[in-house]
Design a protein around this motif. Structure first.
Motif, PDB file in Angstrom:
ATOM      1  N   ARG A 182       0.857  -1.187   0.000  1.00 40.32           N
ATOM      2  CA  ARG A 182       0.000   0.000   0.000  1.00 40.32           C
ATOM      3  C   ARG A 182       0.884   1.226   0.000  1.00 40.32           C
ATOM      4  O   ARG A 182       1.874   1.293   0.712  1.00 40.32           O
ATOM      5  N   GLY A 183       0.506   2.176  -0.779  1.00 37.08           N
ATOM      6  CA  GLY A 183       1.261   3.415  -0.858  1.00 37.08           C
ATOM      7  C   GLY A 183       0.741   4.454   0.115  1.00 37.08           C
ATOM      8  O   GLY A 183      -0.154   4.198   0.908  1.00 37.08           O
ATOM      9  N   ASN A 184       1.318   5.620   0.030  1.00 36.36           N
ATOM     10  CA  ASN A 184       0.887   6.752   0.838  1.00 36.36           C
ATOM     11  C   ASN A 184       0.594   7.897  -0.128  1.00 36.36           C
ATOM     12  O   ASN A 184       1.325   8.878  -0.179  1.00 36.36           O
ATOM     13  N   PRO A 185      -0.469   7.738  -0.923  1.00 39.04           N
ATOM     14  CA  PRO A 185      -0.719   8.725  -1.967  1.00 39.04           C
ATOM     15  C   PRO A 185      -1.245  10.049  -1.425  1.00 39.04           C
ATOM     16  O   PRO A 185      -1.922  10.093  -0.407  1.00 39.04           O
ATOM     17  N   TYR A 186      -0.881  11.098  -2.093  1.00 39.73           N
ATOM     18  CA  TYR A 186      -1.447  12.415  -1.834  1.00 39.73           C
ATOM     19  C   TYR A 186      -1.568  13.103  -3.187  1.00 39.73           C
ATOM     20  O   TYR A 186      -0.916  12.718  -4.161  1.00 39.73           O
ATOM     21  N   SER A 187      -2.430  14.091  -3.270  1.00 44.89           N
ATOM     22  CA  SER A 187      -2.829  14.634  -4.571  1.00 44.89           C
ATOM     23  C   SER A 187      -1.664  15.125  -5.419  1.00 44.89           C
ATOM     24  O   SER A 187      -1.631  14.894  -6.623  1.00 44.89           O
ATOM     25  N   GLN A 188      -0.680  15.786  -4.825  1.00 43.72           N
ATOM     26  CA  GLN A 188       0.449  16.293  -5.619  1.00 43.72           C
ATOM     27  C   GLN A 188       1.256  15.143  -6.216  1.00 43.72           C
ATOM     28  O   GLN A 188       1.675  15.199  -7.363  1.00 43.72           O
ATOM     29  N   LYS A 189       1.433  14.089  -5.439  1.00 43.94           N
ATOM     30  CA  LYS A 189       2.178  12.922  -5.908  1.00 43.94           C
ATOM     31  C   LYS A 189       1.375  12.172  -6.974  1.00 43.94           C
ATOM     32  O   LYS A 189       1.920  11.751  -7.991  1.00 43.94           O
ATOM     33  N   CYS A 190       0.080  12.013  -6.752  1.00 43.93           N
ATOM     34  CA  CYS A 190      -0.772  11.280  -7.683  1.00 43.93           C
ATOM     35  C   CYS A 190      -0.870  11.981  -9.043  1.00 43.93           C
ATOM     36  O   CYS A 190      -0.986  11.321 -10.072  1.00 43.93           O
ATOM     37  N   ARG A 191      -0.852  13.293  -9.019  1.00 46.45           N
ATOM     38  CA  ARG A 191      -0.993  14.057 -10.245  1.00 46.45           C
ATOM     39  C   ARG A 191       0.114  13.718 -11.250  1.00 46.45           C
ATOM     40  O   ARG A 191      -0.104  13.695 -12.453  1.00 46.45           O
ATOM     41  N   LYS A 192       1.311  13.401 -10.757  1.00 42.08           N
ATOM     42  CA  LYS A 192       2.461  13.115 -11.616  1.00 42.08           C
ATOM     43  C   LYS A 192       2.610  11.626 -11.929  1.00 42.08           C
ATOM     44  O   LYS A 192       3.391  11.259 -12.790  1.00 42.08           O
ATOM     45  N   CYS A 193       1.885  10.779 -11.229  1.00 44.87           N
ATOM     46  CA  CYS A 193       2.095   9.332 -11.333  1.00 44.87           C
ATOM     47  C   CYS A 193       1.466   8.761 -12.599  1.00 44.87           C
ATOM     48  O   CYS A 193       0.314   9.040 -12.922  1.00 44.87           O
ATOM     49  N   GLU A 194       2.230   7.923 -13.290  1.00 43.72           N
ATOM     50  CA  GLU A 194       1.730   7.325 -14.524  1.00 43.72           C
ATOM     51  C   GLU A 194       0.719   6.209 -14.271  1.00 43.72           C
ATOM     52  O   GLU A 194       0.029   5.776 -15.190  1.00 43.72           O
ATOM     53  N   PHE A 195       0.603   5.722 -13.035  1.00 49.11           N
ATOM     54  CA  PHE A 195      -0.305   4.630 -12.718  1.00 49.11           C
ATOM     55  C   PHE A 195      -1.600   5.091 -12.057  1.00 49.11           C
ATOM     56  O   PHE A 195      -2.393   4.272 -11.608  1.00 49.11           O
ATOM     57  N   ARG A 196      -1.849   6.395 -11.998  1.00 55.85           N
ATOM     58  CA  ARG A 196      -3.011   6.887 -11.249  1.00 55.85           C
ATOM     59  C   ARG A 196      -4.337   6.378 -11.797  1.00 55.85           C
ATOM     60  O   ARG A 196      -5.269   6.199 -11.034  1.00 55.85           O
TER      61      ARG A 196
ATOM     62  N   LYS B 221      -4.973   3.422 -12.811  1.00 57.18           N
ATOM     63  CA  LYS B 221      -5.151   2.036 -12.385  1.00 57.18           C
ATOM     64  C   LYS B 221      -5.068   1.859 -10.870  1.00 57.18           C
ATOM     65  O   LYS B 221      -5.367   0.790 -10.361  1.00 57.18           O
ATOM     66  N   CYS B 222      -4.668   2.891 -10.164  1.00 55.22           N
ATOM     67  CA  CYS B 222      -4.424   2.787  -8.728  1.00 55.22           C
ATOM     68  C   CYS B 222      -5.720   2.967  -7.934  1.00 55.22           C
ATOM     69  O   CYS B 222      -6.393   3.994  -8.060  1.00 55.22           O
ATOM     70  N   PRO B 223      -6.041   1.997  -7.066  1.00 59.74           N
ATOM     71  CA  PRO B 223      -7.261   2.139  -6.267  1.00 59.74           C
ATOM     72  C   PRO B 223      -7.134   3.192  -5.160  1.00 59.74           C
ATOM     73  O   PRO B 223      -8.130   3.658  -4.644  1.00 59.74           O
ATOM     74  N   ASP B 224      -5.903   3.538  -4.820  1.00 63.32           N
ATOM     75  CA  ASP B 224      -5.669   4.516  -3.733  1.00 63.32           C
ATOM     76  C   ASP B 224      -5.458   5.938  -4.249  1.00 63.32           C
ATOM     77  O   ASP B 224      -5.225   6.845  -3.440  1.00 63.32           O
ATOM     78  N   ALA B 225      -5.504   6.146  -5.543  1.00 68.41           N
ATOM     79  CA  ALA B 225      -5.181   7.462  -6.108  1.00 68.41           C
ATOM     80  C   ALA B 225      -6.127   8.549  -5.580  1.00 68.41           C
ATOM     81  O   ALA B 225      -7.333   8.332  -5.458  1.00 68.41           O
ATOM     82  N   LYS B 226      -5.571   9.699  -5.268  1.00 69.58           N
ATOM     83  CA  LYS B 226      -6.350  10.823  -4.727  1.00 69.58           C
ATOM     84  C   LYS B 226      -6.977  11.670  -5.847  1.00 69.58           C
ATOM     85  O   LYS B 226      -7.891  12.413  -5.615  1.00 69.58           O
ATOM     86  N   CYS B 227      -6.407  11.589  -7.040  1.00 73.81           N
ATOM     87  CA  CYS B 227      -7.004  12.308  -8.172  1.00 73.81           C
ATOM     88  C   CYS B 227      -6.953  11.398  -9.387  1.00 73.81           C
ATOM     89  O   CYS B 227      -5.973  10.749  -9.645  1.00 73.81           O
ATOM     90  N   LYS B 228      -8.036  11.338 -10.108  1.00 74.16           N
ATOM     91  CA  LYS B 228      -8.095  10.434 -11.275  1.00 74.16           C
ATOM     92  C   LYS B 228      -8.240  11.201 -12.549  1.00 74.16           C
ATOM     93  O   LYS B 228      -8.557  12.299 -12.646  1.00 74.16           O
TER      94      LYS B 228
END
Length: 166
Positions: free
Chosen positions: A143-157, A159-166
């Motif tokens: 399990r990750g520790n996602p937060y919106s700034q990190k999720c915004r740049k992530c290429e897996f957002r 597909k990620c069930p924990d993503a803060k922004c889709k």
């Protein structure tokens, strides 16, 4: 007799040349204090070091006699990054050395197993090892520790069930 003498002379010249070349390579490799045992530089693959007791393995950038050196291209302000310290701790456990150097583009941190901060990182690496082994066997991600700034740049957002922004 003259042939043997000539052969010894040529062998001596070759040995001197090889030692000078070795010294030049050590200097070009960076801030090296001891004899280099292994390195993972210039796309050369070095061996993987393993600690079978804790099931931790790693491939250091440079392994000198008694010291691991890890190179980072990042620039740091203040202290070393926690993840990099954790990586060096794992490499220290895997290789069995007591000292390390973490070299950033602008700063070098000399680390020791006797340092309380490094002891904490080493304990954490050893504690996490069984969990990581279980995740690898089950082929699942931690399990990750996602937060919106990190999720915004992530290429897996997407597909990620924990993503803060889709």
């Amino acid at each position: 007799m003259a042939g043997i003498l000539c052969g010894c002379f040529i062998a001596t010249i070759i040995m001197i040349f090889l030692f000078k070349k070795l010294k030049r390579e050590r200097i070009n490799a960076g801030n090296l204090q001891g004899w280099v045992i292994d390195h993972d530089q210039n796309d050369m693959r070095s061996r993987i070091y393993r600690n079978y007791q804790y099931r931790i393995s790693g491939r250091p950038d440079v392994l000198e006699r008694g010291r691991v050196i890890e190179h980072k291209s990042a620039i740091v302000h203040g202290s070393a990054k926690k993840g990099d310290l954790r990586q060096v701790a794992a490499l220290m456990v895997a290789t069995g050395v007591d000292n390390a150097a973490l070299q950033y583009a602008n700063k070098t941190f000399n680390l020791s197993k006797n340092n309380p901060e490094m002891q904490s990182h080493i304990r954490e690496v050893i504690k996490q090892s069984p969990m990581m082994l279980k995740l690898l066997k089950n082929r699942t991600a931690p399990r990750g520790n996602p937060y919106s700034q990190k999720c915004r740049k992530c290429e897996f957002r997407s597909k990620c069930p924990d993503a803060k922004c889709k």
